[in-house]
Design a protein around this motif. Structure first.
Motif, PDB file in Angstrom:
ATOM      1  N   HIS A   1      90.530  19.735  52.521  1.00 62.06           N
ATOM      2  CA  HIS A   1      91.856  19.981  53.069  1.00 62.06           C
ATOM      3  C   HIS A   1      92.257  18.901  54.065  1.00 62.06           C
ATOM      4  N   GLU A   2      91.352  18.562  54.962  1.00 58.63           N
ATOM      5  CA  GLU A   2      91.658  17.554  55.990  1.00 58.63           C
ATOM      6  C   GLU A   2      91.935  16.187  55.375  1.00 58.63           C
ATOM      7  N   GLU A   3      91.187  15.847  54.338  1.00 55.95           N
ATOM      8  CA  GLU A   3      91.405  14.554  53.684  1.00 55.95           C
ATOM      9  C   GLU A   3      92.736  14.533  52.949  1.00 55.95           C
ATOM     10  N   HIS A   4      93.087  15.627  52.291  1.00 54.15           N
ATOM     11  CA  HIS A   4      94.392  15.715  51.645  1.00 54.15           C
ATOM     12  C   HIS A   4      95.515  15.583  52.687  1.00 54.15           C
ATOM     13  N   TYR A   5      95.349  16.278  53.801  1.00 51.18           N
ATOM     14  CA  TYR A   5      96.374  16.251  54.848  1.00 51.18           C
ATOM     15  C   TYR A   5      96.554  14.839  55.398  1.00 51.18           C
ATOM     16  N   ALA A   6      95.435  14.129  55.605  1.00 50.34           N
ATOM     17  CA  ALA A   6      95.513  12.765  56.131  1.00 50.34           C
ATOM     18  C   ALA A   6      96.236  11.835  55.156  1.00 50.34           C
ATOM     19  N   ILE A   7      96.008  12.024  53.871  1.00 48.77           N
ATOM     20  CA  ILE A   7      96.702  11.214  52.860  1.00 48.77           C
ATOM     21  C   ILE A   7      98.206  11.448  52.941  1.00 48.77           C
ATOM     22  N   VAL A   8      98.606  12.713  53.066  1.00 45.92           N
ATOM     23  CA  VAL A   8     100.032  13.040  53.156  1.00 45.92           C
ATOM     24  C   VAL A   8     100.650  12.407  54.396  1.00 45.92           C
ATOM     25  N   GLU A   9      99.935  12.452  55.519  1.00 46.87           N
ATOM     26  CA  GLU A   9     100.463  11.874  56.752  1.00 46.87           C
ATOM     27  C   GLU A   9     100.640  10.367  56.619  1.00 46.87           C
ATOM     28  N   ALA A  10      99.714   9.690  55.944  1.00 45.64           N
ATOM     29  CA  ALA A  10      99.852   8.243  55.740  1.00 45.64           C
ATOM     30  C   ALA A  10     101.059   7.937  54.861  1.00 45.64           C
ATOM     31  N   ILE A  11     101.272   8.769  53.843  1.00 46.24           N
ATOM     32  CA  ILE A  11     102.438   8.585  52.973  1.00 46.24           C
ATOM     33  C   ILE A  11     103.715   8.837  53.759  1.00 46.24           C
TER      34      ILE A  11
END
Length: 227
Positions: A187-197
């Motif tokens: 979940h945290e890794e998915h969230y970080a990807i979204v924030e970078a996008i």
């Protein structure tokens, strides 16, 4: 409508599947729309109902049509896909699971970078982030995070490529969910990807996606027996 007679031949079943797909296209049907019954198709093609059902089962195996008990046959979710699942796939192995991850490593980091450059509407991608917290065997996802990541590029063919690949290798994908069982980290890794996008940071989105998939690969490599 005039009948379209198809004479018996060694490739009859394949010809019937193409004829049924042509009906779907010609009538402008899309996913979820009802298609003529096996009996009606048999009458239209002047052929036996069991033969029509055999052709429909072939299409059902690829997801191009789907049967609903007591209701009928409907256009399936993969009707427009260029890549369809093979119903006669070989047995799943650790190597086939790793091959899926490696293929995704080649493709998905670039997809994340492209999505960051597009600065898309992230509503669907954000909704899919919480999927990671759902344990294997839990409720079916309405949205798949990695499919929505591909959709965020704005390129329909890229989205279809990822969706089709995960559909073709659905059993390997299920194994990945079983073996990479750190739901919070996922979940945290998915969230970080979204924030970078969201920030439009293509390089970070690409690096985070690559690292995320590498973590998944490491988990599969070090796991015991396949689930």
């Amino acid at each position: 409508m005039s009948s379209a007679r198809i004479d018996a031949a060694p490739s009859l079943s394949d010809r019937l599947t193409e004829a049924i797909l042509a009906i779907i296209r010609d009538e402008g049907l899309s996913t979820g729309d009802a298609i003529p019954s096996a009996r009606e198709l048999a009458k239209r093609f002047e052929i036996t109902t069991p033969t029509i059902r055999e052709a429909l089962r072939k299409l059902e195996a690829t997801g191009a049509v789907e049967f609903r008990h007591g209701s009928g046959t409907y256009v399936g979710p993969t009707i427009n896909n260029a890549v369809l699942a093979n119903p006669h796939r070989p047995p799943i192995t650790r190597n086939s699971v790793l091959q899926l991850i490696d293929a995704r490593l080649m493709i998905e980091p670039g997809i994340a970078a492209s999505a960051a450059q597009q600065r898309p509407n992230l509503e669907r991608l954000e909704e899919a982030v919480t999927n990671a917290l759902t344990p294997p065997g839990g409720p079916k996802f309405a949205l798949n995070f990695h499919v929505e990541l591909a959709a965020a590029t704005g390129n329909d063919l890229v989205r279809e490529l990822i969706e089709s690949m995960l559909s073709v290798r659905v059993r390997e994908q299920q194994q990945i969910r079983q073996l990479y069982d750190n739901r919070q980290r996922d979940h945290e890794e998915h969230y970080a990807i979204v924030e970078a996008i969201r920030a439009g940071d293509a390089a970070t989105a690409q690096d985070l996606t690559r690292t995320h998939l590498q973590h998944i690969r490491q988990a599969v490599e070090t796991a015991g027996e396949l689930a």
